[in-house]
Design an enzyme around this catalytic site. Structure first.
Site, PDB file in Angstrom:
ATOM      1  CG  ASP A  65     -34.146 -24.549  -2.308  1.00  0.00           C
ATOM      2  OD1 ASP A  65     -33.843 -24.400  -1.115  1.00  0.00           O
ATOM      3  OD2 ASP A  65     -33.297 -24.499  -3.228  1.00  0.00           O
ATOM      4  CG  ASP A  94     -30.078 -31.512   0.202  1.00  0.00           C
ATOM      5  OD1 ASP A  94     -30.278 -30.524   0.935  1.00  0.00           O
ATOM      6  OD2 ASP A  94     -29.213 -31.530  -0.695  1.00  0.00           O
ATOM      7  CD  GLU A 127     -28.449 -24.907   0.128  1.00  0.00           C
ATOM      8  OE1 GLU A 127     -27.265 -25.049   0.483  1.00  0.00           O
ATOM      9  OE2 GLU A 127     -29.015 -25.718  -0.645  1.00  0.00           O
ATOM     10  CG  HIS A 332     -27.998 -32.786  -4.798  1.00  0.00           C
ATOM     11  ND1 HIS A 332     -27.144 -31.753  -5.109  1.00  0.00           N
ATOM     12  CD2 HIS A 332     -28.716 -32.352  -3.737  1.00  0.00           C
ATOM     13  CE1 HIS A 332     -27.337 -30.751  -4.267  1.00  0.00           C
ATOM     14  NE2 HIS A 332     -28.290 -31.104  -3.425  1.00  0.00           N
TER      15      HIS A 332
END
Length: 356
Positions: A65, A94, A127, A332
């Protein structure tokens, strides 16, 4: 490049699960599936390689994810050797760099007929929003005592040996509504009560091991009514379990004191998200990863982190797990990036670890 173009924000990983499952089958593996504990349309994948039983068994893990905004990603290979998004989404290195590194190593094992150690590989979902996939792994499912989770940043060779635990604190301050113009003295402002509590709290960087943050302060209402309710959501992180709970208790006490002083009521809940871990540099799992790094010409080093990962959940299950860098940068964020060279190094490291 293909994987990051598959939309798989947390909770909507189904297409990514299908793709990885299909790729594994096309390589000749027999993946198993099992459901996550949290809300998702996807599922976890597990792959086992019997391997040479004279070597130490190992668990590998990466998650499928991504955070938001992770839909419609358009990756670009730039002239400086970096892969970046077009700028209006994350890149999803990520953790699709971790997924890609493991998948490429699995492909190489099959293609070149390489003998491996016994391996158990997990690709998890959810996650980023609570490790929902890893939470579904049960102790009796695990077939090794050591694990490497490929899901952290900086240059390849970084081994995260210490990570904090996390608590979530939700609180509701209940005041007393009153007309703000005619009888403000009869009201108890939940906003003011919560604000008084906040000013008494130690927040953000508490000490070298501990942080605390408020993420939500919600008290929507009309200006002509003394606010009767405020909702707050906090997190606490610490690499010390004692400090983790002490900080949460401190924050609750500040809320209780403010409510008591000003005549409000308090409802609250503390929920354990995950526990921390701290693994010494001379532990066999660290030594093995350092050996593998050196075997591919990469300098290994250990560090602590302020974030959690599936490694935290595996340690909770009794496995000694570390988080290993894939070379990603800026996770992120819209400026997330990864060098092609580091992607190659990450996969070489996975392959070295698989060989044992």
């Amino acid at each position: 490049m293909s994987y990051v173009q598959i939309d798989s924000e947390s909770g909507n990983e189904l297409e990514m699960c299908h793709r990885v499952e299909q790729d594994l089958k096309e390589m000749g593996y027999s993946p198993k599936t099992f459901q996550a504990q949290g809300p998702t349309n996807g599922y976890n994948l597990e792959v086992e390689l019997e391997g040479d039983r004279s070597k130490e068994a190992f668990i590998l893990c990466a998650h499928l994810d991504t955070v938001v905004p992770g839909n419609g990603i358009k990756p670009v290979v730039c002239e400086d050797g970096y892969i970046r998004s077009s700028g209006d989404t994350i890149l999803a290195a990520d953790d699709k760099s971790g997924v890609a590194a493991i998948m490429e190593a699995l492909h190489t094992v099959r293609e070149a007929g390489i003998s491996t150690r016994p391996l158990q590989i997990f690709f998890t979902v959810g996650e980023e929003v609570g490790m929902w996939g890893a939470r579904a792994i049960k102790p009796d499912m695990l077939k090794a005592k050591y694990a490497a989770v490929f899901d952290t940043s900086k240059e390849v060779g970084r081994i995260v040996t210490a990570s904090p635990g996390q608590l979530k604190l939700t609180a509701t301050v209940k005041g007393v509504a009153a007309h703000a113009g005619n009888a403000p003295e009869k009201g108890v402002s939940a906003i003011l009560v919560a604000a008084r509590a906040l000013t008494a709290m130690k927040l953000q960087r508490v000490d070298e091991e501990t942080t605390a943050n408020i993420g939500t302060f919600n008290a929507v209402g009309a200006t002509n009514i003394i606010s009767p309710r405020a909702d707050l959501v906090f997190e606490v992180r610490s690499r010390s379990k004692e400090k983790l709970y002490a900080q949460a208790e401190h924050m609750v006490q500040c809320l209780k004191d403010a409510c008591s002083e000003m005549g409000a009521e308090l409802e609250y809940e503390i929920r354990e998200s995950y526990l921390g871990y701290d693994i010494p540099d001379d532990h066999p799992v660290v030594a093995e990863l350092m050996r593998c790094c050196e075997s591919i010409g990469v300098h290994p080093f250990t560090q602590a982190t302020g974030g959690g990962s599936d490694a935290n959940m595996l340690n909770t299950l009794g496995i000694t797990a570390v988080n290993v860098s894939t070379g990603m940068e800026g996770s992120h964020t819209l400026t997330e990036q990864i060098k092609v060279e580091r992607l190659e190094q990450a996969s070489e490291l996975v392959l070295a670890l698989m060989k044992g």
